[in-house]
Design an enzyme around this catalytic site. Structure first.
Site, PDB file in Angstrom:
ATOM      1  N   ASP A  22       0.883  -1.217  -0.081  1.00 32.66           N
ATOM      2  CA  ASP A  22       0.010   0.154  -0.294  1.00 32.66           C
ATOM      3  C   ASP A  22       0.810   1.306   0.102  1.00 32.66           C
ATOM      4  OD1 ASP A  22       0.842   0.015   2.476  1.00 32.66           O
ATOM      5  OD2 ASP A  22      -0.752  -1.094   3.217  1.00 32.66           O
ATOM      6  N   SER A  23       0.508   2.394   0.687  1.00 25.54           N
ATOM      7  CA  SER A  23       1.159   3.482   0.518  1.00 25.54           C
ATOM      8  C   SER A  23       2.746   3.343   1.198  1.00 25.54           C
ATOM      9  CB  SER A  23       0.515   4.717   1.374  1.00 25.54           C
ATOM     10  OG  SER A  23       0.068   4.426   2.717  1.00 25.54           O
ATOM     11  N   LEU A  24       2.614   2.590   2.369  1.00 25.13           N
ATOM     12  CA  LEU A  24       4.060   2.194   3.027  1.00 25.13           C
ATOM     13  C   LEU A  24       4.722   1.894   2.019  1.00 25.13           C
ATOM     14  CD1 LEU A  24       2.806   0.741   6.485  1.00 25.13           C
ATOM     15  CD2 LEU A  24       3.373   3.189   6.100  1.00 25.13           C
ATOM     16  N   LEU A  75       5.524   4.902  -0.965  1.00 26.27           N
ATOM     17  CA  LEU A  75       6.154   5.920  -0.667  1.00 26.27           C
ATOM     18  C   LEU A  75       7.657   5.512  -0.150  1.00 26.27           C
ATOM     19  CD1 LEU A  75       3.887   7.783   1.682  1.00 26.27           C
ATOM     20  CD2 LEU A  75       4.479   8.534  -0.305  1.00 26.27           C
ATOM     21  N   HIS A 126       2.388   6.467   9.010  1.00 24.26           N
ATOM     22  CA  HIS A 126       3.314   6.367   7.875  1.00 24.26           C
ATOM     23  C   HIS A 126       4.871   6.509   8.357  1.00 24.26           C
ATOM     24  CE1 HIS A 126      -0.176   7.287   5.679  1.00 24.26           C
ATOM     25  NE2 HIS A 126       0.193   6.703   4.697  1.00 24.26           N
TER      26      HIS A 126
END
Length: 333
Positions: free
Chosen positions: A56-58, A61, A259
């Site tokens: 996912d975003s982890l 990014l 995050h």
């Protein structure tokens, strides 16, 4: 007469032994040397091996230079040996990522490199572990999350012909104070003050991810436990503000309670490289002992050959010809 025949027989055996030693042994030595110098064949048409990051975003990014992303740390470690492909999708849970992989375009995008993929990091759970009522949109029930993880790992294995070495990473801890502060910073007076993600929920999904990794027989990185255990000194956000809430020591690993901060990314990158060393030593890169660089002639990796000869062996015309002896003359015109 019998002694004479026996002597002749011994001479014949001795002669054959000399021939075997002269021809067979050097062949065996050469074969061993070749397998050490080029332990892993190149991909089709000499393509560089791939390491794929799914999440996912982890994960999305993780290539951020301003945050010292953990994916960038892996790319640095595998320079000239393997391409690290970031296939993180911000906001996705395992339901949505599976739907993406089941499309022709999604499968081609994430796992289209097929047998060129030597390793895959499967990192989900931060969104799945959302509160079932406060964030029903991203929440995935625990048992379905486990089933989804298994299916994603299975799709990796199938797409790579069973070649890829997988690592499962569980969700990190959630810092409540950081999440509440983030709400105020983003929504101002409209902040609810309710936690849509909690330390308890993320812990349950981390434990579930660990169970899945054990069931399918792949290594597991327990960020939820390791981050909390590693941090030992308390951290206070905004030292100049006497009313500032004191946070958990491990809060420094998170930028908004969820995050990763720069320090958190460094932590994840170091943990993954350590896990490769422990669980998949053939894919682990040892940096140059003098400079610490990952991609020079003093760095080593038993299972991944570097692309192109190191510059150290390139000097006069003879050495260049030897290094590139199999190149096609006139290929450019």
């Amino acid at each position: 007469m019998a002694d004479l025949n026996r002597s002749g027989t011994y001479d014949s055996i001795f002669f054959l032994a000399i021939i075997l030693f002269a021809f067979v042994v050097p062949t065996m030595s050469t074969s061993a040397a070749e397998s050490f110098d080029d332990p892993t064949p190149r991909g089709a048409l000499g393509r560089r091996p791939k390491i794929v990051l799914l999440g996912d975003s982890l994960t999305q990014l993780s290539f951020s230079p301003s945050l010292s992303g953990w994916g960038a740390a892996l790319a640095d470690a595998y320079q000239r040996r393997a391409d690290v492909l970031n296939r993180g999708m911000s906001g996705y849970n395992t339901d949505w990522y599976l739907r993406y992989l089941r499309t022709e375009g999604g499968m081609e995008d994430a796992l289209g490199c097929g047998e060129d993929i030597v390793a895959a990091v499967v990192f989900f759970g931060a969104n799945d572990a959302s509160h079932p009522e406060l964030n029903a949109r991203q929440h995935v029930p625990l048992e379905r999350y486990k089933a989804n993880l298994k299916e994603i790992i299975g799709m990796v294995k199938e797409a790579t012909g069973g070649r890829a070495k997988a690592i499962v990473v569980g969700p990190p801890p959630v810092d409540h104070a950081g999440r509440l502060r983030y709400q105020v910073e983003r929504y101002g007076d409209k902040a609810t003050g309710e936690l849509e993600r909690t330390l308890e929920l993320s812990g349950k999904y981390a434990a579930a991810a660990s169970e899945v990794a054990k069931e399918v027989g792949v290594p597991y990185l327990d960020l939820w436990g390791e981050m909390q255990q590693e941090a030992s000194s308390p951290v206070t956000k905004g030292d100049q503000d006497e009313t500032c809430e004191k946070e958990e020591p491990w809060a420094r690993y998170l930028s908004d309670g969820l995050h990763f901060s720069r320090e958190g990314n460094n932590f994840v990158g170091e943990c993954l490289l350590q896990l490769f060393q422990e669980e998949y030593p053939d894919l682990s890169v040892t940096p140059c002992p003098r400079t610490g660089f990952w991609g020079n002639s003093a760095s080593t990796c038993l299972g991944l050959q570097q692309s192109g000869p190191w510059h150290d062996v390139l000097g006069n015309a003879e050495s260049v010809e030897k290094a590139f002896g199999d190149s096609k003359e006139g290929a450019s015109g």
